[in-house]
Design a protein around this motif. Structure first.
Motif, PDB file in Angstrom:
ATOM      1  N   TYR A 131      45.997  74.101  34.126  1.00  0.00           N
ATOM      2  CA  TYR A 131      45.941  72.750  34.681  1.00  0.00           C
ATOM      3  C   TYR A 131      46.095  71.686  33.608  1.00  0.00           C
ATOM      4  O   TYR A 131      45.603  71.830  32.481  1.00  0.00           O
ATOM      5  CB  TYR A 131      44.617  72.545  35.434  1.00  0.00           C
ATOM      6  CG  TYR A 131      44.529  73.400  36.674  1.00  0.00           C
ATOM      7  CD1 TYR A 131      45.045  72.952  37.881  1.00  0.00           C
ATOM      8  CD2 TYR A 131      43.958  74.661  36.615  1.00  0.00           C
ATOM      9  CE1 TYR A 131      44.988  73.746  39.021  1.00  0.00           C
ATOM     10  CE2 TYR A 131      43.896  75.466  37.747  1.00  0.00           C
ATOM     11  CZ  TYR A 131      44.416  75.000  38.938  1.00  0.00           C
ATOM     12  OH  TYR A 131      44.372  75.789  40.051  1.00  0.00           O
ATOM     13  N   LEU A 141      45.356  64.632  34.968  1.00  0.00           N
ATOM     14  CA  LEU A 141      46.189  63.532  35.462  1.00  0.00           C
ATOM     15  C   LEU A 141      45.591  62.166  35.144  1.00  0.00           C
ATOM     16  O   LEU A 141      46.324  61.187  35.027  1.00  0.00           O
ATOM     17  CB  LEU A 141      46.376  63.669  36.981  1.00  0.00           C
ATOM     18  CG  LEU A 141      47.258  64.844  37.426  1.00  0.00           C
ATOM     19  CD1 LEU A 141      47.206  65.000  38.931  1.00  0.00           C
ATOM     20  CD2 LEU A 141      48.695  64.624  36.968  1.00  0.00           C
ATOM     21  N   GLN A 192      49.797  71.425  48.565  1.00  0.00           N
ATOM     22  CA  GLN A 192      50.259  70.565  47.477  1.00  0.00           C
ATOM     23  C   GLN A 192      49.101  69.762  46.877  1.00  0.00           C
ATOM     24  O   GLN A 192      49.251  69.157  45.823  1.00  0.00           O
ATOM     25  CB  GLN A 192      51.355  69.613  47.980  1.00  0.00           C
ATOM     26  CG  GLN A 192      52.710  70.271  48.130  1.00  0.00           C
ATOM     27  CD  GLN A 192      52.729  71.317  49.231  1.00  0.00           C
ATOM     28  OE1 GLN A 192      52.301  71.054  50.354  1.00  0.00           O
ATOM     29  NE2 GLN A 192      53.245  72.499  48.924  1.00  0.00           N
ATOM     30  N   ALA A 193      47.968  69.766  47.549  1.00  0.00           N
ATOM     31  CA  ALA A 193      46.768  69.131  46.994  1.00  0.00           C
ATOM     32  C   ALA A 193      45.544  69.798  47.606  1.00  0.00           C
ATOM     33  O   ALA A 193      45.520  70.087  48.802  1.00  0.00           O
ATOM     34  CB  ALA A 193      46.749  67.629  47.273  1.00  0.00           C
ATOM     35  N   PHE A 243      52.584  72.698  40.408  1.00  0.00           N
ATOM     36  CA  PHE A 243      52.646  71.237  40.294  1.00  0.00           C
ATOM     37  C   PHE A 243      51.813  70.540  41.375  1.00  0.00           C
ATOM     38  O   PHE A 243      51.904  69.328  41.549  1.00  0.00           O
ATOM     39  CB  PHE A 243      54.084  70.722  40.307  1.00  0.00           C
ATOM     40  CG  PHE A 243      54.944  71.343  39.248  1.00  0.00           C
ATOM     41  CD1 PHE A 243      54.604  71.233  37.911  1.00  0.00           C
ATOM     42  CD2 PHE A 243      56.068  72.068  39.592  1.00  0.00           C
ATOM     43  CE1 PHE A 243      55.380  71.826  36.917  1.00  0.00           C
ATOM     44  CE2 PHE A 243      56.866  72.665  38.611  1.00  0.00           C
ATOM     45  CZ  PHE A 243      56.511  72.552  37.272  1.00  0.00           C
ATOM     46  N   VAL A 273      48.148  69.273  43.126  1.00  0.00           N
ATOM     47  CA  VAL A 273      47.037  68.479  42.585  1.00  0.00           C
ATOM     48  C   VAL A 273      45.704  69.105  42.984  1.00  0.00           C
ATOM     49  O   VAL A 273      45.509  69.519  44.136  1.00  0.00           O
ATOM     50  CB  VAL A 273      47.103  67.034  43.113  1.00  0.00           C
ATOM     51  CG1 VAL A 273      45.827  66.270  42.763  1.00  0.00           C
ATOM     52  CG2 VAL A 273      48.320  66.329  42.534  1.00  0.00           C
ATOM     53  N   SER A 289      51.898  61.965  43.342  1.00  0.00           N
ATOM     54  CA  SER A 289      52.189  63.399  43.325  1.00  0.00           C
ATOM     55  C   SER A 289      52.802  63.909  44.618  1.00  0.00           C
ATOM     56  O   SER A 289      53.616  64.847  44.595  1.00  0.00           O
ATOM     57  CB  SER A 289      50.900  64.179  43.023  1.00  0.00           C
ATOM     58  OG  SER A 289      50.354  63.802  41.772  1.00  0.00           O
ATOM     59  N   TRP A 297      40.851  65.193  37.902  1.00  0.00           N
ATOM     60  CA  TRP A 297      42.060  65.318  38.700  1.00  0.00           C
ATOM     61  C   TRP A 297      43.113  66.041  37.858  1.00  0.00           C
ATOM     62  O   TRP A 297      43.385  65.630  36.723  1.00  0.00           O
ATOM     63  CB  TRP A 297      42.593  63.943  39.105  1.00  0.00           C
ATOM     64  CG  TRP A 297      41.746  63.215  40.092  1.00  0.00           C
ATOM     65  CD1 TRP A 297      40.793  62.285  39.828  1.00  0.00           C
ATOM     66  CD2 TRP A 297      41.782  63.370  41.511  1.00  0.00           C
ATOM     67  NE1 TRP A 297      40.230  61.830  40.994  1.00  0.00           N
ATOM     68  CE2 TRP A 297      40.812  62.485  42.051  1.00  0.00           C
ATOM     69  CE3 TRP A 297      42.542  64.160  42.380  1.00  0.00           C
ATOM     70  CZ2 TRP A 297      40.584  62.383  43.414  1.00  0.00           C
ATOM     71  CZ3 TRP A 297      42.309  64.051  43.749  1.00  0.00           C
ATOM     72  CH2 TRP A 297      41.342  63.178  44.247  1.00  0.00           C
ATOM     73  N   TYR A 298      43.694  67.088  38.417  1.00  0.00           N
ATOM     74  CA  TYR A 298      44.577  67.953  37.640  1.00  0.00           C
ATOM     75  C   TYR A 298      45.856  68.286  38.400  1.00  0.00           C
ATOM     76  O   TYR A 298      45.883  68.300  39.624  1.00  0.00           O
ATOM     77  CB  TYR A 298      43.855  69.270  37.303  1.00  0.00           C
ATOM     78  CG  TYR A 298      42.641  69.080  36.450  1.00  0.00           C
ATOM     79  CD1 TYR A 298      42.723  69.055  35.057  1.00  0.00           C
ATOM     80  CD2 TYR A 298      41.384  68.895  37.038  1.00  0.00           C
ATOM     81  CE1 TYR A 298      41.598  68.862  34.267  1.00  0.00           C
ATOM     82  CE2 TYR A 298      40.257  68.697  36.254  1.00  0.00           C
ATOM     83  CZ  TYR A 298      40.378  68.688  34.876  1.00  0.00           C
ATOM     84  OH  TYR A 298      39.257  68.488  34.089  1.00  0.00           O
ATOM     85  N   ARG A 299      46.894  68.603  37.609  1.00  0.00           N
ATOM     86  CA  ARG A 299      48.125  69.166  38.158  1.00  0.00           C
ATOM     87  C   ARG A 299      48.231  70.610  37.671  1.00  0.00           C
ATOM     88  O   ARG A 299      48.026  70.896  36.481  1.00  0.00           O
ATOM     89  CB  ARG A 299      49.353  68.377  37.701  1.00  0.00           C
ATOM     90  CG  ARG A 299      50.684  69.036  38.128  1.00  0.00           C
ATOM     91  CD  ARG A 299      51.895  68.236  37.723  1.00  0.00           C
ATOM     92  NE  ARG A 299      52.000  67.017  38.515  1.00  0.00           N
ATOM     93  CZ  ARG A 299      51.862  65.789  38.039  1.00  0.00           C
ATOM     94  NH1 ARG A 299      51.601  65.605  36.751  1.00  0.00           N
ATOM     95  NH2 ARG A 299      51.962  64.741  38.816  1.00  0.00           N
ATOM     96  N   ARG A 300      48.531  71.499  38.604  1.00  0.00           N
ATOM     97  CA  ARG A 300      48.726  72.893  38.212  1.00  0.00           C
ATOM     98  C   ARG A 300      50.093  73.041  37.549  1.00  0.00           C
ATOM     99  O   ARG A 300      51.112  72.775  38.175  1.00  0.00           O
ATOM    100  CB  ARG A 300      48.625  73.818  39.419  1.00  0.00           C
ATOM    101  CG  ARG A 300      48.797  75.272  39.025  1.00  0.00           C
ATOM    102  CD  ARG A 300      48.800  76.219  40.198  1.00  0.00           C
ATOM    103  NE  ARG A 300      49.126  77.557  39.732  1.00  0.00           N
ATOM    104  CZ  ARG A 300      49.306  78.595  40.529  1.00  0.00           C
ATOM    105  NH1 ARG A 300      49.172  78.460  41.829  1.00  0.00           N
ATOM    106  NH2 ARG A 300      49.613  79.771  40.024  1.00  0.00           N
ATOM    107  N   VAL A 301      50.099  73.493  36.321  1.00  0.00           N
ATOM    108  CA  VAL A 301      51.358  73.644  35.591  1.00  0.00           C
ATOM    109  C   VAL A 301      51.598  75.099  35.179  1.00  0.00           C
ATOM    110  O   VAL A 301      52.677  75.427  34.675  1.00  0.00           O
ATOM    111  CB  VAL A 301      51.383  72.746  34.333  1.00  0.00           C
ATOM    112  CG1 VAL A 301      51.384  71.287  34.721  1.00  0.00           C
ATOM    113  CG2 VAL A 301      50.198  73.067  33.411  1.00  0.00           C
TER     114      VAL A 301
END
Length: 283
Positions: free
Chosen positions: A269, A272, A220-221, A250, A252, A105, A278-282
């Protein structure tokens, strides 16, 4: 009748103890600025009873008296209520997950910012620094490790570990996906080990309170596993909203357990890793 009387006495005792805990937590908030009122109450109770047993105190009120009037008592209670420090590569499975998720990521990001929220000590931060270095990311990544407790924060900035622990930790490091020698990442002096300066320099330690403070950067994370598990339902939702405000699109999010449908911004979210938090913000 005797059983009912005994039950009533027990219930009264429990109610008094709950009131005493309320007053002690209020005292810690008002006198020392640390707010544990919305932490998981059963966990707080167990930790306070542990402190009382160590000090041979029979009531929470007696502990409150010490906290308010005895030098050092508040510090010991605050340490007891805080999340226990994590050792280096203490959870190799979780470290392997972080290596996989962050490696993929963060690679497209020019200068990634990673927030270790309520970091559980140097073991937590140093583990992340090592695995990001091995993924070829650390040289351009900024790690922000924050803690609410100023006393602990002062200690971790200059912390070291017993050098004799490194051989025993090698296996955990390998289980996390490491392929080298853990000791190579440390400066050794007089039986103590400190993370190499070029790795340590990518970590910024700062005071920050998840209970009261607002968003302070875009990341970013964001990783918060052990501390988030200690929070009561209302505080947990407050912190999840804070993370959403602080996480780039996007970005994490790594937390203690999978998001529930009713969690704040859960719909924003995308998982992943299957059945892992564990997630990605969408959104």
């Amino acid at each position: 009748m005797a059983a009912l009387t005994a039950f009533a006495a027990f219930a009264s005792s429990q109610a008094i103890e709950e009131l005493e805990i309320d007053l002690l937590l209020e005292a810690l908030t008002q006198r020392h600025g640390y707010d544990f009122r919305d932490y998981d109450r059963q966990l707080v109770r167990r930790k306070l009873l542990g402190v009382m047993a160590e000090r041979e105190l029979k009531t929470v009120s007696a502990l409150q008296e010490r906290v308010l009037h005895e030098p050092g008592a508040a510090s010991s209670v605050l340490r007891a209520l805080a999340v226990n420090p994590a050792a280096l590569f203490q959870d190799p499975v979780r470290a392997r997950e972080a290596r996989e998720v962050l490696g993929k990521s963060l690679r497209p990001v020019a200068v990634p910012k990673v927030w270790l929220a309520e970091c559980t000590g140097v073991g937590d931060a140093w583990t992340l620094a090592i695995l990001l270095h091995e993924e070829g990311l650390l040289a351009r990544t900024e790690i922000f490790a924050t803690l609410a407790n100023d006393e602990v924060l002062a200690e971790v900035r200059d912390a070291d570990i017993d050098a004799q622990l490194l051989p025993a930790l090698q296996e955990h490091y390998l289980q996390s996906g490491g392929s080298g020698r853990l000791a190579d990442y440390f400066e050794l002096r007089e039986g103590r080990a400190t993370l190499l300066a070029r790795l340590r320099g990518r970590i910024t330690w700062a005071g920050y309170n998840l209970v009261t403070d607002a968003s302070f950067n875009e990341f970013q994370a964001i990783i918060c596993c052990r501390a988030l598990a200690d929070f009561g339902p209302m505080l947990r939702q407050r912190v999840l909203r804070l993370f959403n405000d602080s996480l780039a699109r996007f970005g994490v999010l790594g937390i203690d357990r999978e998001l529930a449908p009713g969690d704040a911004y859960a719909a924003a979210y995308q998982p992943l890793l299957e059945n892992l938090p564990w997630y990605r913000r969408v959104g």
